[in-house]
Design a protein around this motif. Structure first.
Motif, PDB file in Angstrom:
ATOM      1  N   UNK A 138       0.754  -1.183   0.263  1.00 26.72           N
ATOM      2  CA  UNK A 138      -0.142  -0.468   0.217  1.00 26.72           C
ATOM      3  C   UNK A 138       0.759   1.166  -0.116  1.00 26.72           C
ATOM      4  N   UNK A 139       0.077   2.173  -0.768  1.00 22.99           N
ATOM      5  CA  UNK A 139       1.117   3.088  -0.303  1.00 22.99           C
ATOM      6  C   UNK A 139       0.558   4.498   0.404  1.00 22.99           C
ATOM      7  N   UNK A 140       1.570   5.481   0.646  1.00 21.94           N
ATOM      8  CA  UNK A 140       1.084   6.427   1.898  1.00 21.94           C
ATOM      9  C   UNK A 140       0.086   7.552   0.631  1.00 21.94           C
ATOM     10  N   UNK A 141      -0.850   8.126   1.012  1.00 25.05           N
ATOM     11  CA  UNK A 141      -1.729   9.476   0.518  1.00 25.05           C
ATOM     12  C   UNK A 141      -0.637  10.226  -0.730  1.00 25.05           C
ATOM     13  N   UNK A 142       0.450  10.613   0.019  1.00 23.50           N
ATOM     14  CA  UNK A 142       1.093  11.490  -0.477  1.00 23.50           C
ATOM     15  C   UNK A 142       1.596  11.367  -2.201  1.00 23.50           C
ATOM     16  N   UNK A 143       1.895   9.612  -2.345  1.00 22.44           N
ATOM     17  CA  UNK A 143       2.478   8.943  -3.270  1.00 22.44           C
ATOM     18  C   UNK A 143       0.763   8.779  -4.485  1.00 22.44           C
ATOM     19  N   UNK A 144       0.291   8.126  -3.345  1.00 24.24           N
ATOM     20  CA  UNK A 144      -1.307   7.468  -4.598  1.00 24.24           C
ATOM     21  C   UNK A 144      -2.142   9.301  -4.510  1.00 24.24           C
ATOM     22  N   UNK A 145      -2.108  10.237  -3.996  1.00 25.04           N
ATOM     23  CA  UNK A 145      -2.660  11.235  -4.229  1.00 25.04           C
ATOM     24  C   UNK A 145      -2.813  12.340  -5.513  1.00 25.04           C
ATOM     25  N   UNK A 146      -1.408  12.194  -5.898  1.00 23.57           N
ATOM     26  CA  UNK A 146      -0.865  13.803  -7.219  1.00 23.57           C
ATOM     27  C   UNK A 146      -1.800  12.829  -8.239  1.00 23.57           C
ATOM     28  N   UNK A 147      -1.860  11.795  -8.715  1.00 26.95           N
ATOM     29  CA  UNK A 147      -3.321  11.255  -9.632  1.00 26.95           C
ATOM     30  C   UNK A 147      -4.507  10.578  -9.634  1.00 26.95           C
ATOM     31  N   UNK A 148      -4.690  11.134  -8.458  1.00 25.45           N
ATOM     32  CA  UNK A 148      -6.371  11.521  -7.721  1.00 25.45           C
ATOM     33  C   UNK A 148      -6.880  12.828  -8.100  1.00 25.45           C
ATOM     34  N   UNK A 149      -6.202  13.833  -8.014  1.00 25.16           N
ATOM     35  CA  UNK A 149      -6.427  15.400  -7.727  1.00 25.16           C
ATOM     36  C   UNK A 149      -6.210  15.924  -6.724  1.00 25.16           C
ATOM     37  N   UNK A 150      -5.330  15.641  -6.414  1.00 20.44           N
ATOM     38  CA  UNK A 150      -4.294  16.275  -4.592  1.00 20.44           C
ATOM     39  C   UNK A 150      -2.867  16.571  -5.475  1.00 20.44           C
ATOM     40  N   UNK A 151      -3.236  18.320  -5.559  1.00 19.29           N
ATOM     41  CA  UNK A 151      -2.590  18.693  -6.069  1.00 19.29           C
ATOM     42  C   UNK A 151      -1.484  19.520  -4.867  1.00 19.29           C
ATOM     43  N   UNK A 152       0.213  19.137  -4.442  1.00 19.39           N
ATOM     44  CA  UNK A 152       0.509  19.829  -3.349  1.00 19.39           C
ATOM     45  C   UNK A 152       1.055  20.428  -3.997  1.00 19.39           C
ATOM     46  N   UNK A 153       1.830  20.356  -5.669  1.00 14.85           N
ATOM     47  CA  UNK A 153       2.505  21.366  -6.279  1.00 14.85           C
ATOM     48  C   UNK A 153       1.716  22.725  -6.486  1.00 14.85           C
ATOM     49  N   UNK A 154       1.048  22.549  -6.607  1.00 11.15           N
ATOM     50  CA  UNK A 154       0.063  24.249  -6.845  1.00 11.15           C
ATOM     51  C   UNK A 154      -0.720  24.726  -6.189  1.00 11.15           C
ATOM     52  N   UNK A 155      -0.410  23.676  -4.876  1.00 11.09           N
ATOM     53  CA  UNK A 155      -0.822  24.638  -3.459  1.00 11.09           C
ATOM     54  C   UNK A 155       0.635  25.365  -3.235  1.00 11.09           C
TER      55      UNK A 155
END
Length: 426
Positions: A138-155
């Motif tokens: 299982x992945x951590x959310x920080x690795x899983x999230x970007x492809x699903x719409x959790x945009x850390x770079x824009x934030x």
């Protein structure tokens, strides 16, 4: 804030309670300042009384034609007026130092709170749910999230570190979680939904023990208002300077708000991912009740928070915090920690605290017991029901699939307009 009468009567017990919180003895200095303040106050009152008596006697002496007596009385009044500022300043100075000292001392822990230095000494009460078995890593959310719409770079581009930009169905899932929490807390658990300000004044922050000790942990606007670190501040302070009825039925409030924290005390912790943000959302639970009801209300509130995790089928554990890990204003705290399979760790998702009358004394929140003329301080409690962003993290990590998608928990699907899965975007 602490009860001066209790400290005067029980100085050793008070210092022993402070020692359990890792604080230095303070009863002696408190009693000394209190004595100075009361002595100065008595002097001021006596001087005012004598001045009024002498002023009245001046008129009587003049009416009787006794000019010598009148002049002597005038001289006495003048002397009293000259001496009063010294006593008034002594009263003000002692009172200010006493209030500042009391404001910086933590709440006394309840008798059943375990002693300890930090989180290693907390006590697990129970666990609920089964940890999922994955046939992949299982992945951590920080690795899983970007492809699903959790945009850390824009934030980060817009606002800097500890900000995130949610897009598409990820943003919808975040909103669905908050709506689900509010519906459950209001429709099933008996809380009244509120929509309070997220900008508050000094009094609201002070009354909920966020000032003066934790000023650096909060954001302040240029006009002197504070961005709330939690809607506990707004909800609890709504009863400040109020005398409530008999509180046979506790006041239970909930709110979904933005929250803001500088995270000054968490430098270097959770800098990656969505766990610890400067701006986040939370569904807060606050109860105002009679002292004899607060222990039962604490258990009830914690169960209400647990009910969200159980409905989402997220494994969690309840932990009783030790004296060294408990918040400044709390007399007893339960943390709920959710299991994050990507991290392989329990992480806090809710903290439910009974503050006793600690906040009520700071904000002068009282009630009138039925059949009594005298008022008493209320007890206040607060808890997360739940932290929305951390719940989103828990859903992502617990409901992830091998192809990088995330299934939507059944209880949220009505809020997701039929969407059953978050799919990775190319």
């Amino acid at each position: 804030m602490h009860d001066i009468a209790f400290i005067r009567a029980n100085p050793e017990a008070f210092d022993a309670a402070l020692a359990r919180r890792g604080a230095e003895p303070a009863a002696g200095r408190i009693i000394e300042l209190d004595a100075k303040r009361r002595e100065a106050s008595t002097k001021v009152q006596q001087a005012q009384s004598r001045r009024n008596e002498a002023s009245k006697a001046i008129g009587q002496a003049m009416g009787q034609g006794d000019k010598d007596k009148a002049e002597a009385l005038k001289a006495e009044v003048a002397e009293i007026k000259a001496s009063m500022p010294e006593w008034e300043e002594a009263e003000r100075a002692a009172g200010a130092e006493l209030e500042d000292l009391l404001a910086r001392l933590p709440n006394m822990p309840a008798a059943d709170v375990p002693d300890g230095a930090d989180e290693a000494d907390n006590v697990e009460i129970h666990q609920w749910g089964k940890k999922r078995n994955f046939n992949f890593e299982p992945k951590e959310h920080a690795d899983l999230g970007p492809a699903l719409g959790m945009d850390f770079e824009t934030g980060a581009k817009l606002s800097g570190a500890r900000f995130t930009f949610l897009r598409g169905n990820m943003a919808r899932l975040h909103r669905a979680l908050a709506q689900f929490m509010l519906d459950k807390q209001t429709m099933e658990n008996g809380y009244t939904e509120c929509n309070p300000p997220v900008l508050v004044n000094d009094d609201a922050m002070y009354g909920t023990d966020k000032l003066p000790k934790f000023a650096e942990d909060s954001f302040r606007t240029t006009d002197g208002r504070w961005l709330i670190p939690t809607s506990e501040v707004s909800l609890t302070a709504s009863v400040a300077d109020t005398i409530l009825g008999d509180l046979a039925d506790p006041i239970r409030m909930t709110a979904h708000t933005l929250c803001f924290r500088s995270e000054a005390g968490a430098a270097g912790r959770d800098t990656r991912g969505f766990i610890r943000q400067h701006q986040f959302e939370k569904v807060e639970l606050v109860t105002i009740c009679r002292p004899e009801d607060s222990e039962a209300e604490h258990e009830r509130m914690t169960k209400c928070a647990e009910s969200i995790l159980e409905a989402l089928d997220l494994p969690y554990r309840r932990v009783l915090l030790c004296t060294g890990d408990m918040g400044f204003g709390a007399r007893k705290t339960y943390d709920l920690e959710v299991w994050l399979p990507g991290q392989g760790a329990w992480r806090e998702i809710s903290s439910c605290s009974n503050t006793g009358d600690f906040q009520a004394r700071r904000m002068n929140a009282r009630y009138r017991p039925e059949g009594e003329k005298k008022t008493a301080f209320v007890h206040t409690l607060n808890g997360s029901g739940l932290a929305v962003g951390r719940t989103l993290v828990a859903v992502l990590e617990n409901y992830q699939q091998q192809d990088g998608s995330v299934t939507i928990p059944p209880v949220l699907q009505n809020y997701m307009i039929g969407i059953e899965r978050l799919e990775p975007q190319a």
